[in-house]
Design an enzyme around this catalytic site. Structure first.
Site, PDB file in Angstrom:
ATOM      1  N   ASP A 137      43.042  38.818  47.408  1.00  0.00           N
ATOM      2  CA  ASP A 137      42.711  38.877  48.833  1.00  0.00           C
ATOM      3  C   ASP A 137      43.019  40.261  49.371  1.00  0.00           C
ATOM      4  OD1 ASP A 137      41.730  36.466  49.581  1.00  0.00           O
ATOM      5  OD2 ASP A 137      43.665  35.620  50.174  1.00  0.00           O
ATOM      6  N   LYS A 178      35.781  40.881  49.538  1.00  0.00           N
ATOM      7  CA  LYS A 178      34.533  41.654  49.505  1.00  0.00           C
ATOM      8  C   LYS A 178      33.316  40.783  49.249  1.00  0.00           C
ATOM      9  CE  LYS A 178      36.372  46.085  49.245  1.00  0.00           C
ATOM     10  NZ  LYS A 178      37.352  46.416  48.212  1.00  0.00           N
TER      11      LYS A 178
END
Ligand code: SAH
Length: 407
Positions: A201, A223
């Site tokens: 994360d 992402k």
């Protein structure tokens, strides 16, 4: 003969003793003896401590029945039936007498006052994932401790020990801690080092990824280019498919996986798919980030409660599950996460429902990292101060008298 011709590292023979159920006599019950006892007890030895006085910790071991404590001075004959002895008394003459009896009876004996005079020495010891390490440095305990620590560090970071059993395929949800790479737990770091696939994360400590081997695939979940809900599906699928492909998957999260981290959603998804999943708790930013900025979330006589609140939706939002009017009536500590963006509305609703306007507030941005910064203010001014000083997420907001204990 008192002094060996060679330093102990050269003339000692290193062995692992099976002390289970065997009599071990420890003479002395001060801090030195105290340090030796946990490993002797852990090895299952039948330990008798002989000393007129004991530290509270030794006494507690005796009270718990883990050792027996004979409350008197050492007498010749005490080593009868012993397999191993530790002489850790304070007058050195006592240790010399214990050592002499041990020699006569052919019992190996550690002399804490004068290591070279004993027939055995205690190595610097560490345990790691089924390994027991012992380091002897010929009478230089600082060196053996330093080397032991370095070995342990290397093992924990996974740079050695490639013969350790490969873990069975599965998912581990690992709490990475608030940001500093050395605030992950030992267990978390050990399992991370075994991963074939790491799903991370944006708040998980990035430095930890640099330690991974080149074969390890790293997927940055922050992402994934879809909306939030779709992302969660993609993450769940990545975890499940990774395991189905036979991989050991670490899901690395910031702080603790179950504190506003969606960790339990991932556990449920994996469980539903029949994929084995375990959790390694982490140090949550909710408590640790205030701490490093000198704010204790509780303090005797000041705060007897602490409530951790998510600020990801506004007070009036229909999705909100937070009872702000009730929180406003508390006197203790409120810790707000994900609250920077809407800090004014939280301060307003708290004041409106009774929290005093001059309640101390601390805001800590990027806690435990090199860029940590914090500000101290009050509830009526926090909104303006946060904007004026350009505070950005991630930040923890602490509201309550604990935020004013130290300026
Ligand atoms: N599971 C995490 C929290 C995830 S919610 C934990 O237990 O810490 C994300 C929020 O956590 C951020 O918006 C911020 O409020 C807080 N946070 C996480 N890391 C932080 C840090 N290093 N400094 C300040 N706040 C942090």
């Amino acid at each position: 003969m008192d002094t060996p011709a060679n330093p102990p590292a050269e003339h000692h023979y290193l062995a692992g003793l099976d002390l289970a159920g065997r009599r071990v006599v420890v003479v002395g019950a001060g801090t030195v003896a105290q340090r030796r006892l946990p490993r002797l007890v852990g090895a299952g030895a039948a330990v008798e401590v002989i000393a007129p006085e004991a530290t509270p910790a030794v006494e507690a071991l005796a009270d718990a029945g883990e050792i027996t404590w004979t409350r008197r001075g050492y007498r010749d004959g005490d080593l009868d039936g012993a397999w191993y002895a530790v002489a850790a008394a304070s007058p050195d003459e006592v240790n010399a007498a214990v050592g002499a009896e041990a020699e006569r009876r052919r019992v190996f004996c550690v002399r804490s006052d004068r290591a070279v005079s004993g027939s055995a020495v205690t190595p610097a010891v560490a345990e790691h994932d089924g390994l027991l390490l012992g380091v002897l440095a010929g009478g230089f305990p600082r060196r053996s401790v330093a080397v032991r620590d370095a070995l342990l560090e290397a093992l924990q970071s996974g740079v050695v020990d490639e013969h350790a059993d490969a873990p069975a395929p599965g998912v581990v949800l690992v709490g990475g801690g608030p940001g500093a790479p050395d605030l992950i737990t030992v267990r978390g770091r050990r399992l991370l080092a075994k991963a074939d696939l790491v799903v991370t994360d944006h708040l998980a400590p990035r430095e930890l990824l640099e330690e991974l081997g080149p074969h390890v695939e790293v997927v940055d979940a922050s992402k994934i280019p879809y909306g939030r809900a779709a992302n969660q599906d993609v993450i769940n699928r990545t975890l499940i498919e990774g395991v189905r492909a036979g991989r050991f998957v670490v899901r690395l999260k910031g702080g603790d996986p179950y504190v506003f981290g969606r960790g339990f959603e991932e556990l449920l998804a994996c469980t539903e798919a029949g994929v084995p999943v375990t959790v390694v708790p982490g140090i949550t930013s909710a408590f640790s980030v205030p701490a490093v900025a000198d704010v204790p979330v509780t303090h005797r006589g000041v705060a007897h409660e602490v409530v951790v609140v998510s600020g990801h939706v506004a007070p009036g939002d229909e999705r909100s599950l937070v009872d702000w009017p009730s929180l406003a009536r508390l006197r203790g500590t409120l810790v707000l996460l994900m609250a920077v963006q809407r800090i004014e509305s939280f301060a307003d609703v708290l004041i409106e429902h009774g929290r005093p306007a001059d309640t101390p507030v601390a805001v800590v941005q990027e806690g435990t990292t090199a860029t940590q910064r914090s500000l101290r203010t009050t509830l009526d001014r926090v909104g303006a101060d946060v904007r004026e000083q350009g505070v950005q997420p991630p930040a923890v907001v602490v509201i309550g008298p604990v935020a004013g204990l130290k300026d």
